[in-house]
Design a protein around this motif. Structure first.
Motif, PDB file in Angstrom:
ATOM      1  N   ASN A 135      24.895  43.483 -60.703  1.00  0.00           N
ATOM      2  CA  ASN A 135      25.161  42.293 -59.874  1.00  0.00           C
ATOM      3  C   ASN A 135      26.590  42.235 -59.349  1.00  0.00           C
ATOM      4  N   TYR A 136      27.510  42.906 -60.037  1.00  0.00           N
ATOM      5  CA  TYR A 136      28.927  42.851 -59.664  1.00  0.00           C
ATOM      6  C   TYR A 136      29.498  44.263 -59.614  1.00  0.00           C
ATOM      7  N   PRO A 137      29.225  45.000 -58.548  1.00  0.00           N
ATOM      8  CA  PRO A 137      29.683  46.395 -58.437  1.00  0.00           C
ATOM      9  C   PRO A 137      31.189  46.507 -58.204  1.00  0.00           C
ATOM     10  N   LYS A 138      31.682  47.740 -58.149  1.00  0.00           N
ATOM     11  CA  LYS A 138      33.120  47.990 -58.016  1.00  0.00           C
ATOM     12  C   LYS A 138      33.641  47.778 -56.597  1.00  0.00           C
ATOM     13  N   GLU A 139      32.746  47.826 -55.608  1.00  0.00           N
ATOM     14  CA  GLU A 139      33.186  47.759 -54.218  1.00  0.00           C
ATOM     15  C   GLU A 139      33.010  46.342 -53.648  1.00  0.00           C
ATOM     16  N   SER A 140      34.022  45.888 -52.934  1.00  0.00           N
ATOM     17  CA  SER A 140      33.939  44.598 -52.255  1.00  0.00           C
ATOM     18  C   SER A 140      33.083  44.707 -51.001  1.00  0.00           C
ATOM     19  N   PHE A 141      32.521  43.577 -50.568  1.00  0.00           N
ATOM     20  CA  PHE A 141      31.788  43.551 -49.306  1.00  0.00           C
ATOM     21  C   PHE A 141      31.700  42.112 -48.808  1.00  0.00           C
TER      22      PHE A 141
END
Length: 306
Positions: A135-141
């Motif tokens: 749900n909370y990956p390393k990459e922003s978007f």
């Protein structure tokens, strides 16, 4: 660029030493808040050092007045800040750059809300630890209306465990629902996106937050989540949440095999069954008798007026 006026709003219930540490870390941010507003549901206990802190505004409410949306809306209505940051009392800033990075995310074009990455706590179990990374990956978007065909329900995902909002956009859209059992953050995020604005996921804004829920707790939580969706068909009726849930189960099972812990798949199946049963019942809550609803919910006070 001139620093905006920032207020952090935290609903609390029986706050303890962890909340004292949360406040300490907020004050040591590279971009500290101008005010911290704690809305405490009266429980007979509140840390003395917070009660006497001149940097904290304290509002006390009776338990029957608490509402996931209404309590936060009360805090927002009382604020003249340009940026509102909502947190829960069990979220802990992972470093001094949390607020700075949330503000940076809000400065992107047409972004009305930005939410933080949630990292697992040290005691977080294997399945929940993987759920955090899903749900909370390393990459922003950044998400907009154009992402709905590809992202589905996740387009509207936002979490008031730690999320920042531009007050002008918040006000223009009417803010949080005054009465909602759950999901006030996603409901507002959907309004933001449906109004042509965007929602940012700021992976570099990190808080430590996780739960080791039992199967029963997962059931109750998903029941309330589904009730909130059923109460807002204008947002959720055309988007299937089940698809995202199935994807998570499949990826978690693969992860458990990859790390050579296949026996945990039994736990995964039990948890998933609890989530699904709670969700299906919550979607049909209007057909259930009141006593059944009160057995299923984790928010019994929400139903008192019914």
């Amino acid at each position: 660029m001139e620093k905006p006026v920032i207020e952090v709003i935290i609903p609390t219930y029986r706050p303890d030493s962890q909340v004292v540490e949360l406040v300490r870390r907020l004050k040591k941010q590279t971009v500290p808040p101008d005010r911290i507003h704690m809305i405490d549901t009266r429980s007979g206990s509140f840390p003395e050092e917070l009660e006497e802190d001149p940097g904290i505004k304290l509002t006390r409410i009776e338990p029957e007045r608490f509402d996931h949306g209404g309590t936060r809306a009360m805090g927002a209505d009382a604020s003249s800040a340009e940026i509102l940051i909502f947190m829960t009392q069990d979220a802990m800033p992972a470093n001094p750059n949390l607020i700075e990075n949330l503000v940076k995310a809000l400065r992107q074009e047409k972004v009305g809300a930005a939410y933080a990455r949630q990292l697992p706590a040290k005691d977080c179990r294997v399945i929940e630890r993987y759920t955090r990374s899903f749900n909370y990956p390393k990459e922003s978007f950044v998400k907009s209306w154009d992402d709905l065909p590809k992202m589905g329900i996740k387009t509207y995902f936002c979490s008031n465990v730690c999320a920042a909002y531009r007050k002008d956009i918040y006000d223009s859209l009417g803010g949080f629902e005054e009465r909602t059992i759950f999901n006030e953050d996603m409901i507002l995020a959907a309004k933001i996106i449906q109004s042509g604005y965007r929602v940012a996921y700021a992976a570099d804004a990190e808080v430590i937050h996780s739960h080791n829920y039992s199967v029963r707790q997962q059931f109750h939580r998903n029941f309330d989540l589904a009730v909130s969706q059923a109460e807002h068909p204008e947002i959720f009726e055309e988007i299937r949440s089940e698809d995202e849930g199935i994807k998570l189960v499949k990826k978690t099972a693969k992860h458990l095999l990859d790390i050579r812990k296949p026996w945990l798949i039994v736990t995964l199946v039990m948890q998933s069954a609890g989530k699904y049963l709670g969700y299906r019942l919550g979607k049909r809550y209007q057909k259930l008798p009141g006593w059944v609803i009160r057995k299923c919910t984790m928010s019994p006070l929400y139903w008192e007026s019914d």
